[in-house]
Design a protein around this motif. Sequence first.
Motif, short mmCIF file in Angstrom:
data_model
loop_
_atom_site.label_atom_id
_atom_site.label_comp_id
_atom_site.label_asym_id
_atom_site.label_seq_id
_atom_site.Cartn_x
_atom_site.Cartn_y
_atom_site.Cartn_z
N LYS A 97 -2.46 -0.62 25.63
CA LYS A 97 -1.40 -0.60 24.87
C LYS A 97 -0.90 -2.18 24.67
CE LYS A 97 3.69 0.30 25.29
NZ LYS A 97 4.80 0.86 26.10
N GLN A 128 2.71 5.59 19.11
CA GLN A 128 4.10 4.79 18.95
C GLN A 128 4.48 4.78 17.56
OE1 GLN A 128 5.91 2.61 21.13
NE2 GLN A 128 7.05 2.44 19.22
N VAL A 129 5.34 5.59 17.57
CA VAL A 129 6.02 5.87 16.22
C VAL A 129 7.27 5.07 15.83
CG1 VAL A 129 6.66 7.86 14.60
CG2 VAL A 129 4.86 8.23 16.48
N SER A 130 7.36 4.63 14.65
CA SER A 130 8.51 4.13 14.21
C SER A 130 8.96 4.78 12.79
CB SER A 130 8.63 2.63 13.88
OG SER A 130 9.65 1.91 13.39
N GLY A 131 10.16 5.40 12.76
CA GLY A 131 10.40 6.35 11.57
C GLY A 131 9.51 7.13 11.30
N GLU A 132 8.96 7.14 10.02
CA GLU A 132 7.94 7.97 9.66
C GLU A 132 6.22 7.34 9.73
OE1 GLU A 132 8.13 11.21 8.31
OE2 GLU A 132 10.18 11.10 9.29
N GLU A 133 6.43 6.09 10.32
CA GLU A 133 5.29 5.31 10.33
C GLU A 133 4.41 5.39 11.96
OE1 GLU A 133 3.67 3.73 8.06
OE2 GLU A 133 5.12 4.65 6.57
N VAL A 134 3.20 5.52 11.78
CA VAL A 134 2.57 5.73 13.24
C VAL A 134 1.89 4.35 13.27
CG1 VAL A 134 0.81 6.64 14.49
CG2 VAL A 134 2.24 8.00 12.92
N ALA A 135 2.58 3.39 14.21
CA ALA A 135 1.95 2.31 14.45
C ALA A 135 0.53 2.14 15.04
CB ALA A 135 2.90 1.37 15.30
N ARG A 189 -5.40 3.61 14.80
CA ARG A 189 -4.39 3.38 13.66
C ARG A 189 -4.47 4.44 12.46
NH1 ARG A 189 -1.90 -1.38 15.68
NH2 ARG A 189 -3.12 -2.69 16.96
#
Length: 305
Positions: free
Chosen positions: A89, A183-190, A133
Motif C-alpha cells: 500500500k 482504493q476507490v475514489s468516486g467512479e475511479e479505481v486508484a 491499476r
Amino acid sequence: MPPLLAHLTDEFQSGESLAGRLSISRAAVWKQIAALRQAGYPLETQRGQGYRLAPGTPTPAALEALRKGSFGAFYAYLGTVSSTQDVLKNWALDGAEEGSVVLAERQEKGRGRRGRSWASEPGHSLTFSVLLRPRLPLSGLPLLPLAAGLALCEACGVGGLKWPNDLLAPDGRKLAGVLMEAQVSGEEVAYVLLGIGLNVHRAAGLPPEAAALEEFGEASRVGVLARVLARLESRYLELHHDPQGVLRDYRARSCTLGQPVRVSTLEGEIRGRATDIAPDGSLLVERSGQTHRIGAGDVQLLGVL
C-alpha cells in the motif's frame, strides 16, 4: 538488512568464502547469518559445507531467472513484516508501477478475507501481494479476485475453486486464498492490492483442514511464484477485453457449482444448490425454486442439503 543476503543461494557456501566476497571477518558473517535467521529468512547450515538458503527460496535473482511478463519486475523479498498488503500500500501511494510484488517469509499481522488472520512459516509458504491499476469499471472489480483464483489454480495444476477464490485440494482441504483490497475514489479505481497466500510445503503448524502443494507433486516455491505471476498477468489482461471468457474458464475449474452449499452473508445464511456464476461474478444459489444472487459471503460445501 545485512548485505550477505544478496550473496546467498540454494548452494552451500563456506563462511570463509562468503567472508572473502564481502571483505569481512568470518565472525561478521556468522553475525549476519544470525540476523537473517532472526528476520525470518530460511537459512540452512551444514557442518563442513557452510550456509545456504532453503532450495526454492524466492530471492530476486531466482525469480528473475524464471519470470515471464512484467509482473514481478519490481519485487521485494522480505523477512518479517506486519503484512505484505501494508508494505505494498505504501508502494502504491508512492506511485509504484502495476505488477509490483512484495513477498515476505513471515507476517506478524497477515490477514485473509473478512478480517481473518493468515499465518505463514518461513520457508514453507508463499505470502505475497501484487499491485494492480486496473482500467475496469467499478462493476468489473468483483471479477478480479475470481481471475486471481483461476490463475492460482492454473499455475498450481491441481485442485478446484471454491467461490469466490479459495483454491482447494482434490480432497477439499484449502491450498490457497486471495484477499483483494481496493482504493476507490468516486467512479475511479486508484489501485488494487491482491494478497495471495499459498501453502507450498507442509509446515508443522499447518491445521488439518489445510493442504500443501508438495503433497500432490514436486514444488519449488520460486517456480510456483513465477508461474502464478505469469498466469495472473495473462488472466488480468484478458479480464479487460474478454471478462466472460475468464468466467467461462473459472466455471470449468469450479468445485462449487452443482454442489449443495451453505453461504453466510451479512443478511443471514442461505442454503441451496450453487447453479452458476453471474456475469458480474455473483454466485447463484437455488433453493425451492427460488434463485438467490450472492455478491459476497462465505461458502461451505455440504454433502447433503
